[in-house]
Design a protein around this motif. Structure first.
Motif, PDB file in Angstrom:
ATOM      1  N   PHE A  46      16.392 -30.023 -16.021  1.00 43.28           N
ATOM      2  CA  PHE A  46      15.972 -30.205 -14.643  1.00 43.28           C
ATOM      3  C   PHE A  46      15.137 -29.018 -14.179  1.00 43.28           C
ATOM      4  CE2 PHE A  46      16.111 -31.258 -10.257  1.00 43.28           C
ATOM      5  CZ  PHE A  46      16.440 -30.111  -9.554  1.00 43.28           C
ATOM      6  N   VAL A  47      14.083 -29.314 -13.414  1.00 43.27           N
ATOM      7  CA  VAL A  47      13.241 -28.269 -12.830  1.00 43.27           C
ATOM      8  C   VAL A  47      13.318 -28.318 -11.309  1.00 43.27           C
ATOM      9  CG1 VAL A  47      10.889 -27.405 -12.563  1.00 43.27           C
ATOM     10  CG2 VAL A  47      11.644 -28.286 -14.784  1.00 43.27           C
ATOM     11  N   ALA A  48      12.994 -29.480 -10.748  1.00 49.80           N
ATOM     12  CA  ALA A  48      12.963 -29.608  -9.289  1.00 49.80           C
ATOM     13  C   ALA A  48      13.029 -31.083  -8.924  1.00 49.80           C
ATOM     14  CB  ALA A  48      11.700 -28.992  -8.713  1.00 49.80           C
ATOM     15  N   ASP A  61      17.615 -22.703 -10.750  1.00 46.86           N
ATOM     16  CA  ASP A  61      17.533 -21.271 -10.436  1.00 46.86           C
ATOM     17  C   ASP A  61      16.400 -20.575 -11.188  1.00 46.86           C
ATOM     18  OD1 ASP A  61      21.130 -20.680 -10.091  1.00 46.86           O
ATOM     19  OD2 ASP A  61      19.628 -21.444  -8.682  1.00 46.86           O
ATOM     20  N   SER A  62      16.074 -21.070 -12.368  1.00 47.41           N
ATOM     21  CA  SER A  62      15.052 -20.414 -13.186  1.00 47.41           C
ATOM     22  C   SER A  62      13.658 -20.510 -12.587  1.00 47.41           C
ATOM     23  CB  SER A  62      15.047 -21.015 -14.596  1.00 47.41           C
ATOM     24  OG  SER A  62      14.664 -22.375 -14.561  1.00 47.41           O
ATOM     25  N   LYS A  64      13.239 -21.163  -8.998  1.00 47.26           N
ATOM     26  CA  LYS A  64      13.311 -20.987  -7.547  1.00 47.26           C
ATOM     27  C   LYS A  64      12.467 -19.794  -7.125  1.00 47.26           C
ATOM     28  CE  LYS A  64      17.278 -22.170  -6.103  1.00 47.26           C
ATOM     29  NZ  LYS A  64      18.724 -22.199  -5.782  1.00 47.26           N
ATOM     30  N   GLY A  65      11.644 -20.009  -6.091  1.00 49.76           N
ATOM     31  CA  GLY A  65      10.768 -18.958  -5.612  1.00 49.76           C
ATOM     32  C   GLY A  65       9.417 -18.908  -6.300  1.00 49.76           C
ATOM     33  N   ARG A  66       9.282 -19.618  -7.421  1.00 46.76           N
ATOM     34  CA  ARG A  66       8.005 -19.646  -8.151  1.00 46.76           C
ATOM     35  C   ARG A  66       7.374 -21.037  -8.145  1.00 46.76           C
ATOM     36  NH1 ARG A  66       7.912 -18.854 -13.490  1.00 46.76           N
ATOM     37  NH2 ARG A  66      10.032 -19.664 -13.852  1.00 46.76           N
ATOM     38  N   PHE A  67       8.185 -22.071  -8.152  1.00 44.19           N
ATOM     39  CA  PHE A  67       7.693 -23.453  -8.180  1.00 44.19           C
ATOM     40  C   PHE A  67       7.959 -24.113  -6.832  1.00 44.19           C
ATOM     41  CE2 PHE A  67       8.216 -24.352 -13.045  1.00 44.19           C
ATOM     42  CZ  PHE A  67       7.510 -23.199 -13.327  1.00 44.19           C
ATOM     43  N   THR A  68       7.072 -25.028  -6.480  1.00 41.38           N
ATOM     44  CA  THR A  68       7.238 -25.793  -5.243  1.00 41.38           C
ATOM     45  C   THR A  68       6.970 -27.262  -5.524  1.00 41.38           C
ATOM     46  OG1 THR A  68       6.481 -23.898  -3.931  1.00 41.38           O
ATOM     47  CG2 THR A  68       6.515 -26.055  -2.859  1.00 41.38           C
ATOM     48  N   ILE A  69       7.918 -28.105  -5.183  1.00 47.17           N
ATOM     49  CA  ILE A  69       7.745 -29.549  -5.317  1.00 47.17           C
ATOM     50  C   ILE A  69       7.389 -30.116  -3.953  1.00 47.17           C
ATOM     51  CG2 ILE A  69      10.207 -30.053  -4.952  1.00 47.17           C
ATOM     52  CD1 ILE A  69       9.891 -32.365  -6.977  1.00 47.17           C
ATOM     53  N   SER A  70       6.482 -31.081  -3.941  1.00 41.56           N
ATOM     54  CA  SER A  70       6.084 -31.725  -2.690  1.00 41.56           C
ATOM     55  C   SER A  70       5.692 -33.165  -2.986  1.00 41.56           C
ATOM     56  CB  SER A  70       4.925 -30.973  -2.052  1.00 41.56           C
ATOM     57  OG  SER A  70       3.791 -30.971  -2.906  1.00 41.56           O
ATOM     58  N   ASP A  83       3.717 -21.234  -9.840  1.00 41.60           N
ATOM     59  CA  ASP A  83       3.119 -19.902  -9.722  1.00 41.60           C
ATOM     60  C   ASP A  83       3.915 -18.899 -10.546  1.00 41.60           C
ATOM     61  OD1 ASP A  83       2.694 -20.725  -6.276  1.00 41.60           O
ATOM     62  OD2 ASP A  83       1.159 -20.780  -7.840  1.00 41.60           O
ATOM     63  N   SER A  84       3.307 -17.754 -10.769  1.00 42.05           N
ATOM     64  CA  SER A  84       3.966 -16.682 -11.532  1.00 42.05           C
ATOM     65  C   SER A  84       4.569 -17.216 -12.829  1.00 42.05           C
ATOM     66  CB  SER A  84       5.060 -16.029 -10.676  1.00 42.05           C
ATOM     67  OG  SER A  84       4.513 -15.509  -9.479  1.00 42.05           O
ATOM     68  N   LEU A  85       3.778 -17.974 -13.540  1.00 42.82           N
ATOM     69  CA  LEU A  85       4.271 -18.617 -14.759  1.00 42.82           C
ATOM     70  C   LEU A  85       4.646 -17.592 -15.826  1.00 42.82           C
ATOM     71  CD1 LEU A  85       1.851 -21.640 -14.809  1.00 42.82           C
ATOM     72  CD2 LEU A  85       4.334 -21.799 -14.942  1.00 42.82           C
ATOM     73  N   LYS A  86       5.678 -17.944 -16.583  1.00 43.32           N
ATOM     74  CA  LYS A  86       6.194 -17.088 -17.643  1.00 43.32           C
ATOM     75  C   LYS A  86       6.123 -17.832 -18.973  1.00 43.32           C
ATOM     76  CE  LYS A  86       9.656 -15.242 -14.430  1.00 43.32           C
ATOM     77  NZ  LYS A  86      11.109 -15.041 -14.188  1.00 43.32           N
TER      78      LYS A  86
END
Length: 122
Positions: A46-48, A61-62, A64-70, A83-86
């Motif tokens: 699961f991501v979002a 949690d991995s 949160k704060g970097r990805f946004t679902i809309s 954003d801030s991809l790793k």
């Protein structure tokens, strides 16, 4: 409902990507749309997710704060702004529909898109 995911690609760490998921067919306010990802040799995670009616959002949690679902209800589109991809975000990303309103479990989702590859290099 058929789902078509797009927007994947290759980026460097710290970069951004926006995934899109186009849905054909009816989506009701009680439904949930989600994004999952699967890295080679690993389970689908699961991501979002987002409630179609209320727009409430949920994140692993991995991310949160970097990805946004809309979502855009009129266009039947769901997005995942990353954003801030790793490098550990590298995976095939899938969008999915849950008719029962489940949020985080793969087993809650009824329909799946074909997946789009995201590769993040260090």
């Amino acid at each position: 409902v058929q789902l078509q995911a797009s927007g994947g690609g290759a980026v460097q760490a710290g970069g951004s990507l926006r995934l899109s998921c186009a849905a054909s067919g009816s989506i009701f306010s009680s439904h949930v749309m989600g994004w999952f990802r699967q890295a080679p040799g690993k389970e689908r995670d699961f991501v979002a997710s987002i409630r179609w009616g209320r727009g409430s959002t949920y994140y692993d949690d991995s991310v949160k704060g970097r990805f946004t679902i809309s979502r855009e209800q009129a266009k039947r589109m769901v997005y995942l702004e990353m954003d801030s991809l790793k490098p550990e975000d590298t995976a095939v990303y899938y969008c999915a529909l849950s008719r029962r309103g489940g949020l985080r479990l793969v087993s809650d989702y009824n329909e799946w898109g074909q997946g789009t590859q995201v590769t993040v290099s260090s």
